[in-house]
Design an enzyme around this catalytic site. Sequence first.
Site, short mmCIF file in Angstrom:
data_model
loop_
_atom_site.label_atom_id
_atom_site.label_comp_id
_atom_site.label_asym_id
_atom_site.label_seq_id
_atom_site.Cartn_x
_atom_site.Cartn_y
_atom_site.Cartn_z
N HIS A 1 28.86 47.70 38.17
CA HIS A 1 28.66 48.41 36.94
C HIS A 1 29.86 49.52 38.13
CE1 HIS A 1 28.21 50.96 33.88
NE2 HIS A 1 26.52 51.75 33.97
N ASP B 1 37.71 50.11 36.71
CA ASP B 1 37.95 50.00 37.79
C ASP B 1 39.01 49.82 38.64
OD1 ASP B 1 35.16 52.07 38.25
OD2 ASP B 1 34.21 49.93 37.83
N HIS C 1 34.97 41.99 31.92
CA HIS C 1 34.71 42.81 31.24
C HIS C 1 33.74 42.57 30.31
CE1 HIS C 1 32.65 46.86 29.42
NE2 HIS C 1 33.62 47.09 29.74
N1 COA Z 1 37.00 37.62 37.93
C1 COA Z 1 36.56 36.05 38.71
N2 COA Z 1 36.54 35.70 37.51
C2 COA Z 1 35.73 36.30 36.94
C3 COA Z 1 35.74 37.64 36.94
C4 COA Z 1 36.26 38.40 38.10
N3 COA Z 1 36.18 39.70 38.30
N4 COA Z 1 34.90 38.12 35.94
C5 COA Z 1 34.38 37.17 34.86
N5 COA Z 1 34.63 35.85 35.48
C6 COA Z 1 34.88 34.18 35.18
C7 COA Z 1 33.12 34.22 35.57
O1 COA Z 1 33.44 33.75 36.51
C8 COA Z 1 32.44 34.09 34.70
O2 COA Z 1 33.40 32.14 34.92
P1 COA Z 1 32.40 30.84 34.43
O3 COA Z 1 31.98 30.59 32.86
O4 COA Z 1 33.67 29.34 34.86
O5 COA Z 1 31.18 30.43 35.94
C9 COA Z 1 32.85 33.58 33.40
O6 COA Z 1 34.75 34.72 33.63
C10 COA Z 1 32.17 35.09 32.86
O7 COA Z 1 31.42 36.01 33.67
P2 COA Z 1 30.03 36.95 34.04
O8 COA Z 1 30.54 37.30 34.64
O9 COA Z 1 29.54 35.71 33.13
O10 COA Z 1 30.57 37.76 32.56
P3 COA Z 1 30.05 39.14 32.15
O11 COA Z 1 29.93 39.68 30.81
O12 COA Z 1 28.63 39.36 33.07
O13 COA Z 1 31.26 39.82 33.01
C11 COA Z 1 31.32 41.81 34.86
C12 COA Z 1 30.99 40.98 32.84
C13 COA Z 1 31.76 42.97 34.74
C14 COA Z 1 30.00 42.00 35.16
C15 COA Z 1 32.86 40.68 35.62
O14 COA Z 1 33.59 40.45 35.05
C16 COA Z 1 32.63 41.04 37.18
O15 COA Z 1 31.40 40.71 37.71
N6 COA Z 1 33.61 41.64 37.47
C17 COA Z 1 33.79 41.89 38.44
C18 COA Z 1 33.49 42.95 38.75
C19 COA Z 1 33.71 44.47 38.33
O16 COA Z 1 34.69 45.27 38.19
N7 COA Z 1 33.29 45.34 37.15
C20 COA Z 1 33.23 46.05 36.47
C21 COA Z 1 32.96 46.87 35.31
S1 COA Z 1 33.63 48.20 34.73
#
Ligand code: COA
Length: 388
Positions: free
Chosen positions: A228, A323, A267
């Site tokens: 987050h 971010d 996201h």
């Molecule tokens: N880098 C690489 N792969 C990513 C990714 C990233 N930043 N964000 C998502 N993915 C991929 C996941 O590995 C997953 O792949 P899969 O289906 O092959 O397993 C798919 O995309 C879905 O990801 P998931 O984490 O389930 O989606 P989410 O809706 O929960 O993701 C976040 C949202 C923000 C948690 C996720 O994008 C993330 O962890 N980003 C990095 C942290 C970040 O920048 N957070 C700030 C948010 S404002």
Amino acid sequence: MAQDTLSQEQVIRRGMDELVVDTTSVSWVDGQQGRLYYRGFRIEDLAKSASFEEVAYLLLCGELPAGQQLQGFSWKLRQLSHTPEKTIRIIQELPRHTAPLAALQTALAALGCTDPKPKYSEEETLLGLALRIIAQTPIILAATYRLHQGNSILPARDDLTHAQNFLYMLSGRVPDEEAARAMEIALIIQMDHGFNSSTFTARAVASTLTNMYAATSAAVGALSGPLHGGASEEVVQMLADIEEWGDPKSYLDNLFASGGKVMGMGHRVYKQTDPRAVIFEKLLAQLTRNEKSPKDIQTLGYVAGYAREHFAARNQPIHVNVDFWSGAVYRRLGIQPVLFPAIFAAARIVGWCAHIIELRQNNRLYRPLSSYTGPVDLKFVPLAERGK
Ligand code: COA
């Protein structure tokens, strides 16, 4: 051994994906179009023309303030910007390395203990509480940051705006116009964002009719996770890792191959570039216009481009988020990475308070169900007979 059978209408939505739990008119994230609205206004327009105080008023009170309303609001905010001595003593007792968000979570709970009327729930009192919490947040964060850096704490000044004061209390210098405006824009564009994890936490806790301190303190806890609000600091770590690795391409290839995540990308709601990232990128271009080929921006640009191609080839709608560029902006304001996630809190505190005020107008306890998968009716074995 699942005991709990779901009815036909019941579906488990892990992570609450796509689940609509309440209504709100505070903000709307249009993930398909990549837009963010506060009370109907596009954030690009607010970032271009409004002050922190104006946007905070908009979110808390529902409309843009007229001149006198804004004056009164800004005056109250300044009146409430005194150093909270008892709370600061508690912060001083924490280990020097305490993360600013952890200190803020503690401090907001402590502020609740020093407020003689934390439980009042009339609308006017709630707004007063919100203003106290919003005014105190940058003071607490700046105090924690200065202690962390081995510096003495500075009180807020009466002659500065909220954003100017924040930078002043962090650095001890009154910021120039460009730096103050950059901080103000950063605070404006991160003030609210639909039912993100911390806002949902604030609402869930507030829905028990506990006080605003308890709800905002819990929200800070939710914000502090790397998925987050902690990602801006993680982006800095990623830059350091790439530097050590030597080559961004092979670093990213290795990251993707091992299933790692690029921090500052992806996201749950946006299927387009996060509009806040676009504003941060422009702000960064403005702040670095006189720098010759800054290394961090070059590397970030490479990461964004290479990762975009990687995700596009897999049909994954993953783009840079808020971010990704923010840390590079904060660095230009002279701020160390340890504070980056906490700047998010200094902004989002407004949104949390606005959501709590909104919820209280028609409160409903947040109480979802879960699907039980454990055993039932096990035979209790007395302690003396166990393990035989
Ligand atoms: N880098 C690489 N792969 C990513 C990714 C990233 N930043 N964000 C998502 N993915 C991929 C996941 O590995 C997953 O792949 P899969 O289906 O092959 O397993 C798919 O995309 C879905 O990801 P998931 O984490 O389930 O989606 P989410 O809706 O929960 O993701 C976040 C949202 C923000 C948690 C996720 O994008 C993330 O962890 N980003 C990095 C942290 C970040 O920048 N957070 C700030 C948010 S404002």
